[in-house]
Design a protein around this motif. Sequence first.
Motif, PDB file in Angstrom:
ATOM      1  N   PHE A 363       6.780  -2.858 -20.112  1.00 59.61           N
ATOM      2  CA  PHE A 363       8.097  -2.009 -20.671  1.00 59.61           C
ATOM      3  C   PHE A 363       8.100  -1.103 -19.115  1.00 59.61           C
ATOM      4  O   PHE A 363       9.175  -0.847 -18.644  1.00 59.61           O
ATOM      5  N   TYR A 364       6.901  -0.517 -18.745  1.00 64.38           N
ATOM      6  CA  TYR A 364       6.815   0.448 -17.714  1.00 64.38           C
ATOM      7  C   TYR A 364       7.373  -0.317 -16.358  1.00 64.38           C
ATOM      8  O   TYR A 364       8.135   0.139 -15.401  1.00 64.38           O
ATOM      9  N   GLU A 365       6.952  -1.403 -16.358  1.00 62.67           N
ATOM     10  CA  GLU A 365       6.982  -2.292 -15.006  1.00 62.67           C
ATOM     11  C   GLU A 365       8.651  -2.605 -14.772  1.00 62.67           C
ATOM     12  O   GLU A 365       9.456  -2.552 -14.007  1.00 62.67           O
ATOM     13  N   GLU A 366       9.143  -2.993 -16.113  1.00 69.18           N
ATOM     14  CA  GLU A 366      10.589  -3.210 -16.170  1.00 69.18           C
ATOM     15  C   GLU A 366      11.370  -2.200 -15.892  1.00 69.18           C
ATOM     16  O   GLU A 366      12.390  -2.186 -15.133  1.00 69.18           O
ATOM     17  N   ILE A 367      10.998  -0.975 -16.514  1.00 71.71           N
ATOM     18  CA  ILE A 367      11.740   0.320 -15.978  1.00 71.71           C
ATOM     19  C   ILE A 367      11.664   0.636 -14.615  1.00 71.71           C
ATOM     20  O   ILE A 367      12.618   1.170 -14.088  1.00 71.71           O
ATOM     21  N   LEU A 368      10.565   0.618 -14.040  1.00 75.23           N
ATOM     22  CA  LEU A 368      10.677   0.923 -12.786  1.00 75.23           C
ATOM     23  C   LEU A 368      10.877   0.037 -11.455  1.00 75.23           C
ATOM     24  O   LEU A 368      11.480   0.313 -10.529  1.00 75.23           O
ATOM     25  N   ARG A 379       6.119   6.277 -13.971  1.00 74.56           N
ATOM     26  CA  ARG A 379       5.402   6.032 -12.872  1.00 74.56           C
ATOM     27  C   ARG A 379       3.887   6.787 -13.189  1.00 74.56           C
ATOM     28  O   ARG A 379       2.822   5.996 -12.966  1.00 74.56           O
ATOM     29  N   GLY A 380       3.965   7.669 -14.108  1.00 76.20           N
ATOM     30  CA  GLY A 380       2.562   8.398 -14.502  1.00 76.20           C
ATOM     31  C   GLY A 380       1.898   7.439 -15.233  1.00 76.20           C
ATOM     32  O   GLY A 380       0.526   7.147 -14.942  1.00 76.20           O
ATOM     33  N   ARG A 381       2.283   6.802 -16.315  1.00 76.40           N
ATOM     34  CA  ARG A 381       1.502   5.664 -17.061  1.00 76.40           C
ATOM     35  C   ARG A 381       1.394   4.523 -16.637  1.00 76.40           C
ATOM     36  O   ARG A 381       0.264   4.054 -16.912  1.00 76.40           O
ATOM     37  N   MET A 382       2.448   4.098 -15.554  1.00 76.70           N
ATOM     38  CA  MET A 382       1.887   2.854 -14.837  1.00 76.70           C
ATOM     39  C   MET A 382       0.642   3.105 -14.011  1.00 76.70           C
ATOM     40  O   MET A 382      -0.235   2.219 -13.807  1.00 76.70           O
ATOM     41  N   LYS A 383       0.417   4.156 -13.500  1.00 80.74           N
ATOM     42  CA  LYS A 383      -0.571   4.525 -12.566  1.00 80.74           C
ATOM     43  C   LYS A 383      -1.954   4.551 -13.525  1.00 80.74           C
ATOM     44  O   LYS A 383      -2.941   4.058 -13.034  1.00 80.74           O
ATOM     45  N   ILE A 384      -1.735   4.969 -14.532  1.00 80.81           N
ATOM     46  CA  ILE A 384      -3.061   4.766 -15.506  1.00 80.81           C
ATOM     47  C   ILE A 384      -3.238   3.426 -16.077  1.00 80.81           C
ATOM     48  O   ILE A 384      -4.508   3.003 -16.097  1.00 80.81           O
ATOM     49  N   LEU A 385      -2.334   2.549 -16.029  1.00 84.03           N
ATOM     50  CA  LEU A 385      -2.455   1.344 -16.749  1.00 84.03           C
ATOM     51  C   LEU A 385      -2.907   0.276 -15.602  1.00 84.03           C
ATOM     52  O   LEU A 385      -3.843  -0.423 -15.896  1.00 84.03           O
ATOM     53  N   GLU A 388      -3.024  -0.942  -9.124  1.00 81.57           N
ATOM     54  CA  GLU A 388      -2.674  -1.855  -8.100  1.00 81.57           C
ATOM     55  C   GLU A 388      -0.993  -2.111  -8.028  1.00 81.57           C
ATOM     56  O   GLU A 388      -0.377  -2.079  -7.104  1.00 81.57           O
ATOM     57  N   LYS A 389      -0.613  -2.337  -9.502  1.00 83.07           N
ATOM     58  CA  LYS A 389       0.906  -2.732  -9.450  1.00 83.07           C
ATOM     59  C   LYS A 389       1.621  -1.362  -9.326  1.00 83.07           C
ATOM     60  O   LYS A 389       2.543  -1.300  -8.581  1.00 83.07           O
ATOM     61  N   ILE A 394       5.462   1.719  -5.971  1.00 83.83           N
ATOM     62  CA  ILE A 394       5.622   2.953  -5.446  1.00 83.83           C
ATOM     63  C   ILE A 394       6.188   2.746  -3.711  1.00 83.83           C
ATOM     64  O   ILE A 394       7.038   3.179  -3.031  1.00 83.83           O
ATOM     65  N   GLU A 395       5.290   1.653  -3.029  1.00 86.70           N
ATOM     66  CA  GLU A 395       5.688   1.005  -1.746  1.00 86.70           C
ATOM     67  C   GLU A 395       7.103   0.702  -1.676  1.00 86.70           C
ATOM     68  O   GLU A 395       7.578   0.794  -0.766  1.00 86.70           O
ATOM     69  N   ALA A 396       7.432  -0.238  -2.564  1.00 91.94           N
ATOM     70  CA  ALA A 396       8.721  -0.786  -2.362  1.00 91.94           C
ATOM     71  C   ALA A 396       9.818   0.181  -2.620  1.00 91.94           C
ATOM     72  O   ALA A 396      10.855   0.215  -2.275  1.00 91.94           O
ATOM     73  N   CYS A 397       9.698   1.349  -3.509  1.00 92.96           N
ATOM     74  CA  CYS A 397      10.454   2.299  -3.987  1.00 92.96           C
ATOM     75  C   CYS A 397      10.631   3.460  -2.631  1.00 92.96           C
ATOM     76  O   CYS A 397      11.747   3.467  -2.434  1.00 92.96           O
ATOM     77  N   ASP A 398       9.593   3.610  -2.274  1.00 98.24           N
ATOM     78  CA  ASP A 398       9.702   4.941  -1.187  1.00 98.24           C
ATOM     79  C   ASP A 398      10.133   4.322   0.310  1.00 98.24           C
ATOM     80  O   ASP A 398      10.534   4.877   1.081  1.00 98.24           O
TER      81      ASP A 398
END
Length: 398
Positions: A363-368, A379-385, A388-389, A394-398
């Motif tokens: 779900f977090y991947e789909e949101i982001l 972002r914060g919880r994907m970083k925990i989970l 690498e992803k 973040i690279e694609a976003c920024d």
Amino acid sequence: MIKVFSMAEIFNIDIPNFTLGKEIGRGGMAAVYLGEQLQPKRQVAIKVVSPQGNDEKILEDLKKEGDTVAQFSHPNIVTVYACGVVDHYYYLAMEILAGGDLKQKINQGLTELETFNIMIDMGKALEHAHKRGTLHRDIKPENILFHDDGQAVLVDFGIARAGNAVSEFTRVGAVVGTPHYMSPERALGKDIDERSDLYALGVVFYEMLVGEKVYDAADTFAVSYAHVHEPIPDLPKNLAKYQPLLNKLLAKNPDDRFQSATQLVHQLKKYVRRLHPAHDTTHSFIPITDHRAQKKSWLPYIVGGGALGAAVLAGGFFMGKNDGVIEVNKVKLTPQQMVELSEKLPAANSFFNMQNFTQAEVFYEEILTKYDCKEEDARGRMKILNIEKYNKIIEACD
């Protein structure tokens, strides 16, 4: 031959392409067993019905009704793999639902949000069945089961009929439904339509909120009389805001109720949006999501793959992975997509809080990627989970 053991008797039944295991449930003329389908190989639940007197007409009606349900394809209706008649026994092989039934959950206590999510699941199930000309006719907590992830599933279409047709199985009284959940018109023996199913769902709604039946009495006649003549009970003060909804569900006159399951689901979603705890981390709520989309998102994990198996194209943006590259949506969201985002974030947080980290990551991947790559919670919880992803997003976003 496969030996099937019941509490009162031992009999032999040989169901083509299936084997039967231990009994896991019993009621009336039916027993449910764990089983296995041989081709394709999978675990199933098998219901075996033995009509009194082995009435051929009853068996024929049961087979027709099983065939009807087997045509349904909906995440909130039980999946039927096969059905038939063998040696005067009717059998129905279906998916295993390991999350218990609604009666158990009512006894444990439900939150308001859980109640509304279950109502929406059941509303969608009835919408699907009604659009295909089939009434369920026996909506009750025991016929609402759950997957392990909390998704509600409607089962036991044993007395479901197309429109007002009456099967021999129903006519002889083998199955007459449950008086506590019968609509007034059904209690009076009048013609019924889809609004009768919605009334029964309204009775279930009251029971989920209050923990008691709408009307209870010492005998079935008194219960039926109450459904026809007694006023709709008032909800407790802390639930009084749902009284208008309850009144419309339980209106004595079908013309005063919701006229379709589609109307009901639309109204229920309005209530859910007010209930959604956007940043609540203290309760584990069942998320309000479109389970069909949810199943698509989870499919790679179900079949054993670790990555999403296909690109999703929607609204002028692309979400996918090619050679380790993640592309994200950089287009302004439409109002509809903003509503979807407001629903998916609490759902993801719920999975995270329940420590269902695999589904939370999906779900977090789909949101982001599909909605907002700068959403702080995701972002914060994907970083925990999955760091690498997270870095690739973040690279694609920024």
